[in-house]
Enzyme design. Structure first.
Site, mmCIF file in Angstrom:
data_model
loop_
_atom_site.group_PDB
_atom_site.id
_atom_site.type_symbol
_atom_site.label_atom_id
_atom_site.label_comp_id
_atom_site.label_asym_id
_atom_site.label_seq_id
_atom_site.Cartn_x
_atom_site.Cartn_y
_atom_site.Cartn_z
ATOM 1 C CG LEU A 8 -74.119 -81.815 -40.619
ATOM 2 C CD1 LEU A 8 -73.214 -82.729 -41.438
ATOM 3 C CD2 LEU A 8 -74.492 -80.598 -41.470
ATOM 4 C CG HIS A 9 -74.109 -85.436 -34.508
ATOM 5 N ND1 HIS A 9 -74.411 -86.492 -35.314
ATOM 6 C CD2 HIS A 9 -73.328 -85.944 -33.519
ATOM 7 C CE1 HIS A 9 -73.858 -87.591 -34.838
ATOM 8 N NE2 HIS A 9 -73.193 -87.295 -33.751
ATOM 9 N NE ARG A 10 -69.570 -88.568 -36.267
ATOM 10 C CZ ARG A 10 -69.793 -89.258 -35.168
ATOM 11 N NH1 ARG A 10 -69.187 -88.935 -34.050
ATOM 12 N NH2 ARG A 10 -70.582 -90.280 -35.169
#
Ligand code: UD1
Length: 401
Positions: free
Chosen positions: A223-225
């Site tokens: 998860l990094h957006r």
């Protein structure tokens, strides 16, 4: 002798650059030594496990030039890349610049080159999420617009480019370059002791595991957006869904540096178990040796260890672009925490499903995967591991014309 500059910048670039460098070497061997690859690392990613680890895993040689731009706002980062890259272009006078993917450096280097009248080849062209709030979407549109050679991974890319008025003569459907690295590395990755080191194989730290494979069940999360992790409400909604999943199956979560920062900023640390060492410890297991059903956080893994973890996961939750493709090729259920994708084939033909930040959908799609409800999936025919060879052959031919 013809010099080509290849640009690498951030984690998702490295597995796209490695097969190109290999294909250039092969081309030279088969056709007499003519192409000189010159590797520029812009330094957009700089932590060891976001950059150097990938060079080692993928056998990429040391860059010929490292621009060391680091982090910053979009304008700062892109501007720093442009200023530094322009100097390299003036000094090295390449016949061609090859950029990959959709990160800020991709766009910045493409713009810089074209203004010096150096043709640009864009690998992974034509992808569109149709969401212009994503920085990557702007990078894709700008890069495609100024590129001379556009290499698309799938027919939807060709259609998107045509719709935007880009001539068919510039567009080449060559397949997905990430798959070249994936197929090249998968066996090597599977043979690594990643699971053993983490204590995910029966016998390590005791405990029960799948009788056939000896591997303990787990889900894998990335998860990094910015859209997901820079917005506290959205991040909390996603974490609520994942916390419910972690009541059923342990979730392994290599945490991107951006996400590490944001989790601390929003005070959400309590949702996780943070691991200082790369291995799980005895305290991570229930009595009887079953891994605690929690979200277990780690520093980001290198390419081969992450492939190993993907290959053995029951299900993958992600907001990454590349992982949607990799899971389709590996036939692993992928639950994507976004409301759009620039990779529609992974849904129409692959294992991918979009759940956005909807807690209920996250839980229900993961449950389907855990209960063995699988959609029929197939790997797109052109994702065959030979994309880089096609690209180099086309470009070498064009340079001779
Ligand atoms: C970038 C790409 C994104 C890609 C992602 C993969 C853009 C616009 N975004 O996003 O498309 O999916 O890389 O990781 O180009 N940081 C570190 N160490 C690093 C790199 C970054 O600590 O080695 C931290 C910095 O605080 C930085 C933040 O992470 O400010 C974000 O890094 P940045 O390169 O701006 O964007 P990513 O979120 O990594």
């Amino acid at each position: 002798m013809v010099k080509w500059i290849l640009v690498a910048a951030a984690r998702p670039n490295f597995m796209k650059i490695a097969p190109l460098l290999r294909a250039i070497k092969t081309y030279n061997r088969l056709n007499g030594h003519r192409l000189i690859p010159y590797l520029v690392h812009t330094g957009q990613h700089y932590d060891y496990n976001m950059s150097e680890a990938f060079f080692g895993d993928l056998g990429i040689p040391k860059p010929d030039t490292h621009l060391g731009v680091g982090s910053g706002t979009h304008a700062e980062q892109s501007a720093k890349v442009m200023i530094a890259f322009e100097k390299v272009l003036v000094r090295e006078k390449p016949a061609l610049v090859i950029v990959v993917g959709d990160v800020n450096s991709t766009m910045a280097c493409a713009l810089t080159a074209v203004k010096l009248h150096i043709p640009v080849a864009h690998v992974e062209a034509g992808l569109r999420s149709f969401d212009r709030t994503m920085p990557e979407e702007i990078n894709r549109i700008v890069t495609d617009c100024v590129s001379e050679y556009l290499f698309t991974p799938s027919p939807d890319g060709d259609k998107n480019l045509l719709r935007e008025g880009i001539s068919e003569d510039k567009t080449y459907l060559v397949g997905d370059i990430m798959v070249d690295s994936l197929l090249d590395s998968l066996e090597k990755a599977k043979n690594r002791p990643t699971l053993e080191k983490l204590g995910l194989v029966a016998g390590c730290n005791g405990g029960s595991a799948d009788r056939k494979t000896g591997v303990r069940s787990y889900a894998l999360l990335t998860l990094h957006r910015p859209a997901n992790v820079d917005n506290g409400d959205r991040l909390s909604r996603i974490l609520n869904g994942i916390t419910r999943i972690a009541e059923r199956i342990p979730v392994l979560f290599p945490v991107h540096p951006r996400t590490q920062k944001q989790v601390r900023l929003f005070g959400l640390e309590n949702a996780f178990v943070f691991h200082q060492t790369p291995a799980l410890e005895l305290s991570d297991y229930e009595e009887g040796g079953v891994l605690k059903k929690k979200i277990h956080c780690f520093e980001p893994f290198g390419y081969l260890d992450f492939l190993n973890l993907m290959a053995h996961a029951k299900v993958i939750l992600t907001d990454s672009g590349g992982i949607q493709q990799e899971t389709t090729v590996m036939n692993i259920p992928c639950v994507t925490l976004r409301d759009t994708t620039e990779r529609p084939l992974t849904i129409s033909q692959g294992t991918n499903v979009l759940v956005n930040d909807d807690e209920q959908k996250i839980v229900s799609e993961v449950s389907k995967a855990l209960n063995g409800v699988r959609r029929k999936s197939m790997c797109p025919a052109i994702w065959d591991g030979h994309t880089a060879e096609r690209i180099v052959t086309i470009l070498a031919g064009k340079q001779e014309e």
